[in-house]
Scaffold this active site. Structure first.
Site, PDB file in Angstrom:
ATOM      1  N   LYS A 103       5.334  -1.683   5.262  1.00  0.00           N
ATOM      2  CA  LYS A 103       3.865  -1.687   5.374  1.00  0.00           C
ATOM      3  C   LYS A 103       3.512  -2.004   6.811  1.00  0.00           C
ATOM      4  O   LYS A 103       4.254  -2.729   7.504  1.00  0.00           O
ATOM      5  CB  LYS A 103       3.264  -2.759   4.458  1.00  0.00           C
ATOM      6  CG  LYS A 103       1.824  -2.525   4.134  1.00  0.00           C
ATOM      7  CD  LYS A 103       1.665  -1.477   3.043  1.00  0.00           C
ATOM      8  CE  LYS A 103       0.235  -1.221   2.690  1.00  0.00           C
ATOM      9  NZ  LYS A 103       0.121  -0.363   1.498  1.00  0.00           N
TER      10      LYS A 103
HETATM   11  P1  NAD Z   1     -10.464   1.711   0.685  1.00  0.00           P
HETATM   12  O1  NAD Z   1     -10.586   1.138   2.031  1.00  0.00           O
HETATM   13  O2  NAD Z   1     -10.705   3.157   0.485  1.00  0.00           O
HETATM   14  O3  NAD Z   1     -11.432   0.916  -0.320  1.00  0.00           O
HETATM   15  C1  NAD Z   1     -11.436  -0.486  -0.388  1.00  0.00           C
HETATM   16  C2  NAD Z   1     -12.554  -0.913  -1.321  1.00  0.00           C
HETATM   17  O4  NAD Z   1     -12.523  -2.331  -1.422  1.00  0.00           O
HETATM   18  C3  NAD Z   1     -13.961  -0.535  -0.836  1.00  0.00           C
HETATM   19  O5  NAD Z   1     -14.721  -0.037  -1.894  1.00  0.00           O
HETATM   20  C4  NAD Z   1     -14.535  -1.879  -0.385  1.00  0.00           C
HETATM   21  O6  NAD Z   1     -15.943  -1.969  -0.540  1.00  0.00           O
HETATM   22  C5  NAD Z   1     -13.848  -2.815  -1.372  1.00  0.00           C
HETATM   23  N1  NAD Z   1     -13.883  -4.193  -0.915  1.00  0.00           N
HETATM   24  C6  NAD Z   1     -13.518  -4.679   0.295  1.00  0.00           C
HETATM   25  N2  NAD Z   1     -13.775  -6.010   0.347  1.00  0.00           N
HETATM   26  C7  NAD Z   1     -14.313  -6.328  -0.855  1.00  0.00           C
HETATM   27  C8  NAD Z   1     -14.818  -7.536  -1.417  1.00  0.00           C
HETATM   28  N3  NAD Z   1     -14.776  -8.685  -0.734  1.00  0.00           N
HETATM   29  N4  NAD Z   1     -15.322  -7.513  -2.677  1.00  0.00           N
HETATM   30  C9  NAD Z   1     -15.346  -6.374  -3.383  1.00  0.00           C
HETATM   31  N5  NAD Z   1     -14.888  -5.189  -2.904  1.00  0.00           N
HETATM   32  C10 NAD Z   1     -14.387  -5.183  -1.657  1.00  0.00           C
HETATM   33  O7  NAD Z   1      -8.997   1.288   0.167  1.00  0.00           O
HETATM   34  P2  NAD Z   1      -8.108   2.011  -0.930  1.00  0.00           P
HETATM   35  O8  NAD Z   1      -7.240   2.991  -0.243  1.00  0.00           O
HETATM   36  O9  NAD Z   1      -8.959   2.421  -2.060  1.00  0.00           O
HETATM   37  O10 NAD Z   1      -7.165   0.804  -1.362  1.00  0.00           O
HETATM   38  C11 NAD Z   1      -7.571  -0.179  -2.311  1.00  0.00           C
HETATM   39  C12 NAD Z   1      -6.344  -0.936  -2.800  1.00  0.00           C
HETATM   40  O11 NAD Z   1      -5.413  -0.033  -3.361  1.00  0.00           O
HETATM   41  C13 NAD Z   1      -5.555  -1.699  -1.733  1.00  0.00           C
HETATM   42  O12 NAD Z   1      -4.950  -2.823  -2.350  1.00  0.00           O
HETATM   43  C14 NAD Z   1      -4.474  -0.700  -1.331  1.00  0.00           C
HETATM   44  O13 NAD Z   1      -3.355  -1.324  -0.742  1.00  0.00           O
HETATM   45  C15 NAD Z   1      -4.155  -0.123  -2.693  1.00  0.00           C
HETATM   46  N6  NAD Z   1      -3.510   1.180  -2.692  1.00  0.00           N
HETATM   47  C16 NAD Z   1      -4.078   2.252  -2.084  1.00  0.00           C
HETATM   48  C17 NAD Z   1      -3.448   3.494  -2.160  1.00  0.00           C
HETATM   49  C18 NAD Z   1      -4.050   4.745  -1.574  1.00  0.00           C
HETATM   50  O14 NAD Z   1      -3.483   5.821  -1.780  1.00  0.00           O
HETATM   51  N7  NAD Z   1      -5.178   4.668  -0.887  1.00  0.00           N
HETATM   52  C19 NAD Z   1      -2.222   3.614  -2.824  1.00  0.00           C
HETATM   53  C20 NAD Z   1      -1.683   2.499  -3.447  1.00  0.00           C
HETATM   54  C21 NAD Z   1      -2.335   1.288  -3.363  1.00  0.00           C
END
Ligand code: NAD
Length: 441
Positions: free
Chosen positions: A127
């Site tokens: 990561k």
């Molecule tokens: P993103 O940046 O697209 O979205 C993040 C979301 O979290 C946003 O809606 C934001 O408003 C919200 N957020 C941030 N701070 C917050 C708070 N204090 N309270 C409530 N909501 C809050 O990120 P993503 O790509 O959707 O990733 C989200 C999670 O999924 C992370 O843990 C990431 O590691 C994991 N993940 C993502 C992927 C991927 O393909 N994008 C794959 C596996 C895991």
């Protein structure tokens, strides 16, 4: 404060003492490795494997000086943690966030090792992160810092060695800049394969069909495989979501197609509720234009406490780590908590939910769709092929279904919860490969 005096925490502390490291039980890395070691102990794997999994192989830290649009200079701190590569090249996202810390990156790298092993992908776990608020810099500044980070990482990344992807705060455009920078440094004989240095690229530049929605799509396939065993039908259930970014919004849109009712959403801008259902597509459009769920006209604003207390069948945290703690867990009224985000549930919250008879489906199973389609992208890049979305979905479904079945089988074999079962299935595979390869020298 959630302190820990369980046997699992005690044995994790002993391993850290042996490694001459001290960790407190509030630390996310300690919390995560404690569950991983608990699973390893249930399998009775060699002690050396526990030692190797407890520490990442490499922890790289870089500092990137970048000139801002106004002529001032800023120095950005970047990390790349490479946890384990016994199964293949390191693989894992790059996060842009102003408060990111090394232990958070270590935790996410460890989870990537577990995730790739559970899905039987030929990848290890890594990561990366950059301490930056991407919303506060211009597009040009974002490009310059991304190129500088890529150059600083140098040979520590590569299509056969370590392959980043998007995560929180990064997207396909950031991946395109990373790939372009890396290609510029590559030898002329390897420029074609060099674009495989990152996945999650735009479709026009070596990306894969279905990558953007992949994590949400994979989560839906896991629910397809597991909910019938719990007597739950996807087309009649309701859900609530924390986070409406890539994972949250795609999960909501795909579940809506299956007939699920989205009752409540919370993100960084606030929380909203509609007892008759929130239109997931309209909300995605609203978030893409305004930046958050706040002020969405077809739902009413509610407090964060009311959000957690909304009765639903599926509660899906899809934002950041450790957002569901014990106090939240006591409010939650659901049948299944589905982890879309990485490590969203604290250990005490998980224990409480399980005691209430609420199933917790772990992140390394539920959100593995992203890395699985990243693997398909990497494979397509290597073979100069372009798969259509139907083929990607078919193969993704097969991978996610097999992983879900593996976890179910392991939970029966070890008589344990789904999180320990998912780690155990991953560790058993890693152990087998170490046995075959041996540990150098
Ligand atoms: P993103 O940046 O697209 O979205 C993040 C979301 O979290 C946003 O809606 C934001 O408003 C919200 N957020 C941030 N701070 C917050 C708070 N204090 N309270 C409530 N909501 C809050 O990120 P993503 O790509 O959707 O990733 C989200 C999670 O999924 C992370 O843990 C990431 O590691 C994991 N993940 C993502 C992927 C991927 O393909 N994008 C794959 C596996 C895991």
């Amino acid at each position: 404060m959630e302190s820990c005096d369980s046997t699992a925490c005690q044995s994790a502390r002993e391993i850290f003492t042996e490694l001459e490291e001290i960790y407190d039980d509030q630390n996310l890395y300690f919390r995560t490795i404690t569950s991983v070691l608990e699973a390893a102990s249930a399998l009775e794997v060699p002690h050396r494997l526990k030692l190797m999994l407890t520490q990442p192989k490499n922890e790289i830290m870089v500092h990137c000086p970048v000139e801002m649009d106004d002529g001032s200079w800023r120095l950005f701190k970047g990390y790349r943690v490479q946890h384990n590569n016994v199964l293949g090249p390191y693989k894992g996202g790059i996060r842009y966030h102003p408060e990111v810390k090394l232990d958070e990156v270590k935790t996410l790298a460890l989870l990537m090792t577990m995730k790739c092993a559970l899905a039987r992908l030929p990848f290890g776990g890594a990561k990366g992160a950059l301490r930056i608020n991407p919303q506060e810099v211009s597009k040009d500044e974002l490009m310059r810092v991304t190129r500088r980070l890529t150059a600083a990482l140098g040979d520590n990344i590569g299509p056969d060695y370590d392959i980043p992807a998007p995560d929180v705060g990064t997207n396909a455009q950031v991946m395109a800049w990373m790939a372009d920078t890396y290609i510029n440094f590559a030898e002329s004989s390897s420029k074609v394969s060099a674009r495989g240095v990152v996945t999650g690229k735009p479709l026009a530049f070596g990306g894969s069909a279905g990558r953007e929605k992949a994590t949400g799509q994979g989560l839906v396939y896991v629910l397809d495989a597991l909910l019938p065993n719990m007597g739950i039908e996807l087309d009649t259930v309701s859900c609530s979501l924390i986070g409406y970014g890539n994972v949250g919004s795609w999960t909501a849109r795909l579940l809506q197609k299956r007939g699920t009712t989205l009752k409540a959403v919370m993100d960084h801008s606030g929380a909203i509720f509609n007892p008759d259902g929130i239109d997931a597509d309209a909300l995605a459009l609203h978030v893409s234009t305004t930046g958050g769920v706040h002020n969405f006209a077809a739902a009413k604003a509610i407090s964060n406490d009311a959000f957690y207390a909304t009765p639903v069948d599926l509660f899906i945290p899809a934002a950041l780590e450790q957002m569901v703690d014990l106090e939240h867990a006591k409010r939650i009224q659901c049948k299944v908590l589905v982890e879309g985000a990485n490590a969203p549930t604290t250990p005490h919250a998980e224990r409480y939910l399980l005691e209430q008879g609420i199933e917790v489906l772990p992140a390394i199973l539920c959100n593995a769709g992203g890395v699985t389609v990243s693997y398909f992208e990497w494979k397509q890049n290597r073979q100069s092929e372009t798969w259509d979305e139907a083929l990607v979905d078919e193969r993704l479904k097969a991978t996610m279904t097999r992983s879900a079945e593996r976890v179910l089988k392991m939970s029966k074999r070890l008589n344990c919860n789904m999180r320990i079962a998912s780690y155990a299935s991953a560790i058993e595979h890693i152990d087998k490969v170490y046995e075959l390869r041996g540990v150098f020298p």
